[in-house]
Structures are given as structure tokens and as C-alpha cells.
Design an enzyme around this catalytic site. Structure first.
Site, PDB file in Angstrom:
ATOM      1  N   ALA A   1      54.618  44.177  47.814  1.00  0.00           N
ATOM      2  CA  ALA A   1      55.598  43.086  47.863  1.00  0.00           C
ATOM      3  C   ALA A   1      55.230  42.044  48.930  1.00  0.00           C
ATOM      4  O   ALA A   1      55.422  40.839  48.731  1.00  0.00           O
ATOM      5  CB  ALA A   1      56.991  43.649  48.143  1.00  0.00           C
TER       6      ALA A   1
ATOM      7  N   LYS B   1      53.429  34.678  68.236  1.00  0.00           N
ATOM      8  CA  LYS B   1      52.979  33.448  67.566  1.00  0.00           C
ATOM      9  C   LYS B   1      54.115  32.736  66.829  1.00  0.00           C
ATOM     10  O   LYS B   1      54.121  31.501  66.754  1.00  0.00           O
ATOM     11  CB  LYS B   1      51.818  33.754  66.620  1.00  0.00           C
ATOM     12  CG  LYS B   1      50.549  34.163  67.364  1.00  0.00           C
ATOM     13  CD  LYS B   1      49.380  34.378  66.424  1.00  0.00           C
ATOM     14  CE  LYS B   1      48.147  34.825  67.203  1.00  0.00           C
ATOM     15  NZ  LYS B   1      46.968  34.980  66.318  1.00  0.00           N
TER      16      LYS B   1
ATOM     17  N   ALA C   1      48.402  41.735  54.886  1.00  0.00           N
ATOM     18  CA  ALA C   1      49.307  40.615  54.605  1.00  0.00           C
ATOM     19  C   ALA C   1      50.178  40.299  55.817  1.00  0.00           C
ATOM     20  O   ALA C   1      51.307  39.844  55.680  1.00  0.00           O
ATOM     21  CB  ALA C   1      50.179  40.943  53.389  1.00  0.00           C
TER      22      ALA C   1
END
Length: 272
Positions: free
Chosen positions: A159, A69, A132
Site C-alpha cells: 500500500a 526532514k 517506499a
């Protein structure tokens, strides 16, 4: 000489498992047309060459799945606002003269499934996203457009969650420090979900959950959805509707035809 069918494809690695050909065939049946939609396995580092070859041979549109992507984002000439926000492209539309537009329909597919198929409003809701990775980056911009009360990202590597939270102006939290009874909608987008792994989230986090949603579908989603239900989630759903929804938005961009998403979800539910 027989007329050549309009050609579309999905690029990925791996890609043999992709349900996109079945889904797009159902869309074509609704439109009462015939199309050709195939799977193209691109080698690592080989997306640009594979995409260039496909369109040079007459391809009229393409979907892009993992891990390409961001490669697709770099390859196209223009980007939709959704693609710019996500920095990722899952739909390529030829513009003519050898130029291409990249869009990202993942978030639209997710939002449509939650609000329509699951009949759950996103506006003013407190949303928790587990994970994430790239899938999250693709859906957060559209979720924000639905005007939720807030969005929190929690990830095993904190993080990475903070990095995405700063990018989109939302919250970040550690997986093991999430508050109880706070979130209305909990979306599992962790990579472990593909193998049935349950994120390390305390049961109490689901105490106020009206919908627990896993972005994968079928058997892979079951462990998380069962855990969410046992922990107090009022309703659960897997990501089949998101898969069909994002494909429908792609089909409309290519052909100007809006498929009946719910009919295809019902068909695919039986097929998978």
C-alpha cells in the site's frame, strides 16, 4: 578579538554517527576557507526550537537528516521545487529578515553519483526502487527529470508503494511479484539495509541489471550488493557517493562554491 568562523550544522536524532562534518571540512579545504560545522541532536518534537536557536545565534546554513526532514519542510518559509516535490527538506538556507528557504539535495546527489561516478546513464533506463520511505520520496522527482523509460517502486507494505506511485505517476509492484530480467538499475532504499537485511527479491530480478545501488554505504550495504552481484548485476555501488554529492549541493547553495565531489569520495572511502 578573533573573528567568528561561519557556522553550519546537521540536525538529526541520532546524529553522532553523521559523516557530514568530515565531508564539509574537505569542501572548506578545497575552497581554502575555515568553517565550523557541527552535529546537533534535536529531541523528538524539538526540531523547530533547535533550528530557531541555531540560526538566532548566527548559523548560516543547516543540513537535516532523519527523522526531521518533514519537520524542516514545515519550519521553513519557502521551498525549492525539489523540496515541494518531495515534501521534505534536507538543506536550509537563510534568506535574511528571519526567513528561510528549504531545499532537498538528496535526489541530485544520487543522480550525480549514478551518472558520473558510476558512469551509468539514467535516460531510457527501467529503474526499480526497493522501499517506499522518506528517502525514496526525496529522490524520485530528480530521477524522473533524467527521463528514464519507467520507474517501479516495490515495498514490503504494498500500500505504501502504491501511495508513492500514485503521487509521482510511476509504477508500483509487490516485492515477491517482480518480473525477471526487466530492470536496468535497481536501487535499494529499504530501512532494513541499515542492518544488512536483504530485501525479499528473487535473484532473477537482477538478470538484466547493469547497476545495483544501495543508498547506505560501507559495511551496511555489503549484504545487498553481494546478493545483487551473485544474482547477475553487472556493477554494484554503495551510497557514499550520494552522501558526498548531496552535501556538495548543499555547500554550493550556502557558499556559491562547487566542491570536487570525486576527490572527497576518495578521501571518505579511506576514512570509512
Amino acid at each position: 578579538m578573533a573573528a567568528t568562523l561561519p557556522r553550519y550544522a546537521v540536525f538529526g536524532n541520532p546524529v553522532a554517527h553523521s559523516k557530514s562534518p568530515q565531508i564539509h571540512r574537505q569542501f572548506a579545504l578545497q575552497e581554502k576557507v575555515q568553517i565550523e560545522y557541527g552535529r546537533i541532536l534535536a529531541e523528538p518534537g524539538g526540531f523547530a526550537a533547535a533550528a530557531g536557536r541555531f540560526f538566532a545565534e548566527g548559523g548560516l546554513g543547516a543540513n537535516v537528516t532523519v527523522p526531521f526532514k518533514t519537520d524542516a519542510y514545515d519550519w521553513v518559509d519557502e521551498h525549492s521545487e525539489r523540496a515541494k516535490a518531495a515534501c521534505a527538506v534536507n538543506t536550509i538556507i537563510p534568506l535574511g529578515s528571519g526567513r528561510f528557504l528549504g531545499d532537498n539535495t538528496d535526489g541530485a546527489g544520487l543522480a550525480a553519483d549514478i551518472t558520473e561516478a558510476q558512469a551509468t546513464a539514467l535516460q531510457n533506463r527501467r529503474i526499480l526502487i526497493l522501499g517506499a520511505g522518506g528517502a525514496v520520496r526525496g529522490v524520485v522527482p530528480v530521477l524522473l527529470q533524467q527521463q528514464p523509460a519507467d520507474i517501479t517502486i516495490a515495498n514490503r507494505t504494498e500500500a505504501k508503494a502504491r501511495e508513492l506511485a500514485e503521487r509521482f505517476g510511476i509504477r508500483a509492484a509487490p516485492l515477491n511479484g517482480l518480473p525477471a530480467n526487466r530492470f536496468d538499475i535497481i536501487i535499494n532504499a529499504t530501512s532494513g539495509s541499515l542492518s544488512g537485511e536483504i530485501p525479499a527479491v528473487a535473484p532473477e530480478v537482477f538478470g538484466s541489471c547493469v547497476l545495483a545501488y544501495d543508498m547506505v554505504y560501507g559495511a551496511a550495504a555489503q549484504a545487498f550488493l553481494d546478493y545483487a552481484r551473485r544474482s547477475g548485476a553487472q556493477k554494484t555501488a554503495d551510497g557514499l557517493g550520494m552522501l558526498v554529492g548531496q552535501a556538495a549541493f548543499s555547500y554550493r547553495l550556502w557558499r556559491g562554491f562547487s566542491p570536487d565531489i570525486q576527490a572527497v569520495i576518495r578521501y571518505m572511502r579511506k576514512a570509512v
